[in-house]
Design an enzyme around this catalytic site. Structure first.
Site, PDB file in Angstrom:
ATOM      1  N   ARG A  46       0.810  -1.210   0.000  1.00 31.93           N
ATOM      2  CA  ARG A  46       0.000   0.000   0.000  1.00 31.93           C
ATOM      3  C   ARG A  46       0.853   1.276   0.000  1.00 31.93           C
ATOM      4  O   ARG A  46       0.507   2.262  -0.624  1.00 31.93           O
ATOM      5  CB  ARG A  46      -0.880  -0.023   1.258  1.00 31.93           C
ATOM      6  N   LYS A 142       0.870 -19.259   5.317  1.00 29.97           N
ATOM      7  CA  LYS A 142      -0.034 -19.634   6.379  1.00 29.97           C
ATOM      8  C   LYS A 142      -0.437 -18.393   7.172  1.00 29.97           C
ATOM      9  O   LYS A 142       0.306 -17.412   7.104  1.00 29.97           O
ATOM     10  CB  LYS A 142       0.583 -20.694   7.276  1.00 29.97           C
ATOM     11  N   HIS A 172       6.624 -23.683   5.914  1.00 32.43           N
ATOM     12  CA  HIS A 172       8.075 -23.511   5.782  1.00 32.43           C
ATOM     13  C   HIS A 172       8.861 -24.682   6.381  1.00 32.43           C
ATOM     14  O   HIS A 172      10.029 -24.871   6.057  1.00 32.43           O
ATOM     15  CB  HIS A 172       8.528 -22.153   6.328  1.00 32.43           C
ATOM     16  N   LYS A 176      12.799 -26.888   5.280  1.00 34.68           N
ATOM     17  CA  LYS A 176      13.988 -27.086   6.110  1.00 34.68           C
ATOM     18  C   LYS A 176      14.755 -28.296   5.609  1.00 34.68           C
ATOM     19  O   LYS A 176      14.177 -29.351   5.374  1.00 34.68           O
ATOM     20  CB  LYS A 176      13.582 -27.306   7.574  1.00 34.68           C
ATOM     21  N   GLU A 210      10.251 -24.169  21.693  1.00 33.28           N
ATOM     22  CA  GLU A 210      10.811 -22.845  21.406  1.00 33.28           C
ATOM     23  C   GLU A 210      11.064 -22.099  22.708  1.00 33.28           C
ATOM     24  O   GLU A 210      10.369 -22.342  23.702  1.00 33.28           O
ATOM     25  CB  GLU A 210       9.823 -22.040  20.562  1.00 33.28           C
ATOM     26  N   ASP A 229      -1.377 -22.745  15.257  1.00 32.40           N
ATOM     27  CA  ASP A 229      -0.128 -22.133  14.818  1.00 32.40           C
ATOM     28  C   ASP A 229       0.931 -23.183  14.448  1.00 32.40           C
ATOM     29  O   ASP A 229       1.716 -22.974  13.523  1.00 32.40           O
ATOM     30  CB  ASP A 229       0.410 -21.236  15.949  1.00 32.40           C
ATOM     31  N   HIS A 234       2.846 -27.504  10.862  1.00 41.47           N
ATOM     32  CA  HIS A 234       4.217 -28.004  10.944  1.00 41.47           C
ATOM     33  C   HIS A 234       4.315 -29.410  11.575  1.00 41.47           C
ATOM     34  O   HIS A 234       4.988 -30.295  11.056  1.00 41.47           O
ATOM     35  CB  HIS A 234       5.109 -27.051  11.738  1.00 41.47           C
ATOM     36  N   LYS A 325       5.840 -22.591  23.516  1.00 44.16           N
ATOM     37  CA  LYS A 325       6.659 -21.370  23.585  1.00 44.16           C
ATOM     38  C   LYS A 325       7.253 -21.252  24.984  1.00 44.16           C
ATOM     39  O   LYS A 325       6.698 -21.779  25.946  1.00 44.16           O
ATOM     40  CB  LYS A 325       5.765 -20.141  23.350  1.00 44.16           C
TER      41      LYS A 325
END
Ligand code: BG6
Length: 477
Positions: A46, A142, A172, A176, A210, A229, A234, A325
């Site tokens: 934009r 995604k 993604h 890998k 993570e 997520d 994944h 997480k």
């Protein structure tokens, strides 16, 4: 090997993903000599700005995220490929100018690095303005929907303008190197495949841990949670690559057919087989509720579950999945625990006897096969378990240490027209069809996720998920 000459349009070129991954990834492929100098990369967003301003913006991002110097001659050459067109995704502004930029004879690819709510507007205008034709490729990021219904609607909408062979849905994880390596390990060696079934495998653990929290992206994450997520995409892909039958060839539809069969064979998950967690403040750092800026949130930042695959190969071998997480360490791995030998000819030594194969996806990519040997010494036949440990960096030298980022591989595959590492529409829908009831049950219930300390291995409850089956999670470290 260089790819064909291409024009790549990046919608959302001023956004975070473009800055962090797409542009640095393209730059690295350019330096590797894979991108012809005649190719064009056109930013579209934009913001009103000209080519030079976008080139400067891209250079800054590449300096930051690809770790090159500002005056690197490659960077100067690379930014020469870039251009920019301001676009109004919901209006008519900019589309004619974009069309004028596209060259005849080059591969045309359009990367939708924008909110999914704009996919329809962009697809329609690309088509309406005659910018795309039946050879153009589109790349979608995604999240691909937030449940089966929305994913189906997206697929239907895209199908109005593009054939399935033109649509590249990104996960993604498939880009890998070590994830692709799962297929090489399984299908290029004779050692593993004969044992790769319920007769010889006790259970499989898939961990994606993570250390980061959700601060800065709470508004997205809080509406998703770990299951949308990470699990629906994944983790599901990892599970498929471990569990699928050998495809007849490394070919897009052959591979995706086999993955789809795994997803369809997944049994519905019992509520007692899932644990959800949410990280707590630890005195120094804020907890999930603060990071997500939603004091009442019941969204999970951790999930662990026991999954069963209802087919001949896997009947009786559970797959345990966990991801979260703010855990103790960043580590992704797949651990395959084999059964113990049926009979021991040695006097019991107390040592564990089950072989275990651990495939480390990140960091310190490699493989570790635990085998039994005789403990050295004159004290009789004592057994001990030792690792046959290999890090790809050691085994392959500098090339093994310098693995290309997932996006590099995936974007080049788009230009090559290879869909093997992209999700097919039916695969994504099947994955949602399996996760939907899990999500619905949580949303209908009033239960809160189990608290866990930031920096820990996750909630206590998750330990019980394993203990009751007389098994243990591998340590996260
Ligand atoms: C993304 C998720 O798809 O994958 C993030 O949205 C997650 O929440 C990320 O952190 C993990 O990717 P990687 O490559 O760092 O393992």
């Amino acid at each position: 090997i260089p790819v064909e000459d291409f024009d790549l349009v990046i919608f959302g070129a001023t956004g975070d993903l473009a800055h962090r991954k797409i542009l640095p990834g393209l730059f690295r492929r350019f330096v590797a000599g894979q991108i012809p100098e005649t190719s064009r990369i056109i930013g579209a967003a934009r913001t009103e700005q000209d080519d030079d301003a976008f080139r400067a913006e891209a250079a800054k991002a590449i300096v930051e995220f690809a770790g090159v110097k500002k005056n690197d001659p490659d960077l100067v050459r690379f930014t020469g490929l870039l251009g920019y067109t301001a676009i109004d995704a919901k209006g008519e502004g900019g589309w004619k100018a974009l069309k004028a930029r596209m060259r005849k004879g080059a591969v045309h690819a359009f990367y939708f690095s924008v909110a999914p709510s704009l996919f329809g507007d962009i697809a329609e205008r690309l088509h309406g303005h005659g910018i795309t034709d039946k050879h153009s490729r589109i790349v979608v990021e995604k999240p691909f929907g937030r449940d089966l219904e929305t994913a189906r609607a997206l697929n239907t909408m895209l199908a109005q303008h593009f054939r399935e062979q033109q649509i590249y849905r990104i996960d993604h994880y498939l880009g890998k190197e070590t994830v692709q390596n799962l297929m090489a390990v399984r299908f290029a060696n004779i050692l593993f495949e004969p044992l790769w079934n319920a007769q010889f495998i006790d259970h499989v653990q898939i961990t994606v841990a993570e250390t980061v929290g959700v601060s800065g992206r709470g508004s997205y994450y809080d509406k998703s949670g770990a299951i949308r997520d990470m699990v629906q995409n994944h983790m599901m892909q990892l599970l498929c690559l471990i569990a699928m039958e050998p495809p007849y060839h490394f070919d897009p539809n052959a591979v995706r057919d086999e993955k789809l069969k795994v997803i369809r064979a997944l049994e519905p998950v019992e509520p007692s087989d899932i644990v959800r967690g949410q990280y707590q403040p630890d005195g120094k750092e804020p907890g999930y509720l603060e990071d997500a800026e939603n004091p009442d949130s019941r969204t999970e930042s951790y999930v662990a579950m026991k999954v069963r695959i209802s087919n001949w190969r896997w009947q009786g071998t559970p797959f345990y999945l966990r991801t979260g997480k703010k855990l103790r360490a960043r580590t992704s791995e797949i651990a395959i625990t084999f059964k113990e030998p049926p009979h021991s000819i040695f006097d019991d030594t107390g040592a564990p006897r089950a072989n275990e194969l651990v495939i480390r996806l990140q960091p310190n990519e490699g493989m570790n096969l635990k085998v039994m040997i005789k403990e050295p010494g004159p004290g009789g036949m004592r057994l001990v378990q030792v690792p046959l440990d290999m890090s790809f960096a050691d085994a392959l030298g500098p090339e093994g240490a310098d693995m290309p980022d997932a996006y590099e591989r995936l974007i080049m595959d788009v230009i090559r027209g290879n869909q093997t590492l992209f999700m097919r529409g039916d695969e994504v829908e099947a994955a949602w069809a399996w996760t939907d009831p899990i999500i619905r049950a949580w949303e209908d219930g009033k239960q809160r996720p189990e608290p866990y300390d930031a920096g820990s291995s996750g909630p206590e409850e998750a330990l019980r998920l394993m203990h009751r089956d007389n098994r243990r999670w591998r340590e996260i470290r």
